[in-house]
Design a protein around this motif. Structure first.
Motif, PDB file in Angstrom:
ATOM      1  N   TYR A 150       0.816  -1.219   0.000  1.00  0.00           N
ATOM      2  CA  TYR A 150       0.000   0.000   0.000  1.00  0.00           C
ATOM      3  C   TYR A 150       0.847   1.265   0.000  1.00  0.00           C
ATOM      4  O   TYR A 150       0.578   2.208  -0.751  1.00  0.00           O
ATOM      5  CB  TYR A 150      -0.935   0.017   1.205  1.00  0.00           C
ATOM      6  N   TRP A 151       1.877   1.313   0.854  1.00  0.00           N
ATOM      7  CA  TRP A 151       2.622   2.566   0.994  1.00  0.00           C
ATOM      8  C   TRP A 151       3.457   2.879  -0.242  1.00  0.00           C
ATOM      9  O   TRP A 151       3.672   4.051  -0.567  1.00  0.00           O
ATOM     10  CB  TRP A 151       3.461   2.551   2.266  1.00  0.00           C
ATOM     11  N   ALA A 152       3.910   1.855  -0.958  1.00  0.00           N
ATOM     12  CA  ALA A 152       4.593   2.117  -2.234  1.00  0.00           C
ATOM     13  C   ALA A 152       3.608   2.705  -3.235  1.00  0.00           C
ATOM     14  O   ALA A 152       3.947   3.626  -3.996  1.00  0.00           O
ATOM     15  CB  ALA A 152       5.196   0.821  -2.774  1.00  0.00           C
ATOM     16  N   TRP A 153       2.385   2.185  -3.224  1.00  0.00           N
ATOM     17  CA  TRP A 153       1.335   2.734  -4.095  1.00  0.00           C
ATOM     18  C   TRP A 153       1.065   4.197  -3.752  1.00  0.00           C
ATOM     19  O   TRP A 153       0.992   5.051  -4.642  1.00  0.00           O
ATOM     20  CB  TRP A 153       0.074   1.885  -3.923  1.00  0.00           C
ATOM     21  N   ALA A 154       0.930   4.510  -2.454  1.00  0.00           N
ATOM     22  CA  ALA A 154       0.641   5.886  -2.035  1.00  0.00           C
ATOM     23  C   ALA A 154       1.812   6.820  -2.336  1.00  0.00           C
ATOM     24  O   ALA A 154       1.607   7.990  -2.690  1.00  0.00           O
ATOM     25  CB  ALA A 154       0.311   5.919  -0.547  1.00  0.00           C
TER      26      ALA A 154
END
Length: 238
Positions: A150-154
């Motif tokens: 998720y945090w790589a996506w964000a």
């Protein structure tokens, strides 16, 4: 159970009465001792004796909506419903009530670690009796999965960080992730704020918001600080 908020006990009675929820377990900040009423979410995991089909999902939605409109109003009570036979499959998505809707999500490695290291039962078995142990390396792997998922996506979407809620969450999540990778252990959100990669003035303001104080931060500056921190942290793990 004596230390759980009244709404959790009420919810436990409601889902137990359904007849097919066998265990109700506490994760998240309530399990780790970092729960702040009205600020923290109430993160629960229910084990069930078979698939949660459309009929069961409708029953759950009725229970949750009634609670959200009554005793649970503003308390953000959420619950993941896991068929006990599927516990070993960490990739499987489960019906999950969160912020007023039923979605399907995995039971993350971090939640599994919270359960086996700090969790307890509202009714049914202890989390340690049904979930496999989480070693220090397992926690490192769970933290890495969150950072590179998720945090790589964000981090690839800088405009998202203009949302003050996401900016605060990102700063604490990056600190928690780095801590888990170094130590193979969990860090609470309140503890993580003090380790955030941010100026002291912003750490103080995030801490105040965590305590429920109506403190705002410069939106653009905060977004830039949080986004850059996420980009650096994610890049190191990728």
């Amino acid at each position: 159970m004596a230390t759980s908020p009244a709404v959790v006990r009420e919810f436990g009675g409601e889902v137990a009465a359904l007849g097919w929820v066998t265990d109700l377990l506490v994760a998240g900040s309530l399990a780790t001792g970092d729960y702040l009423p009205g600020i923290s979410d109430l993160d629960l995991v229910a084990l069930v004796d078979g698939p949660v089909d459309a009929v069961r999902q409708a029953e759950l939605a009725t229970v949750h909506r009634r609670l959200d409109e009554g005793a649970g109003s503003g308390l953000h009570l959420g619950c993941v419903y896991v068929d006990v036979a599927t516990i070993p499959d960490a990739r499987l998505r489960h019906p999950t009530w969160t912020h007023g809707q039923l979605v399907h999500r995995i039971l993350s490695g971090i939640t599994r670690a919270e359960l086996v290291r700090h969790g307890y039962a509202i009714f049914g078995r202890s989390p340690r009796d049904v979930f496999p142990p989480m070693s220090d390396d397992d926690i490192r792997a769970a933290a890495r999965a969150e950072l590179t998922g998720y945090w790589a996506w964000a981090a690839r979407r800088p405009w998202l960080w203009l949302n003050p809620v996401l900016a605060d969450l990102g700063l604490t999540s990056m600190a928690r992730g780095r801590y888990a990778l170094r130590n193979g252990a969990l860090l609470t959100k309140s503890e993580a704020i003090r380790l955030a990669d941010a100026p002291n003035w912003l750490i103080d303001q995030v801490s105040a918001r965590r305590r429920g104080e109506a403190v705002s931060s410069p939106r653009m500056r905060t977004a830039l600080i949080a986004w850059r921190d996420a980009r650096r942290t994610v890049a190191r793990e990728r």
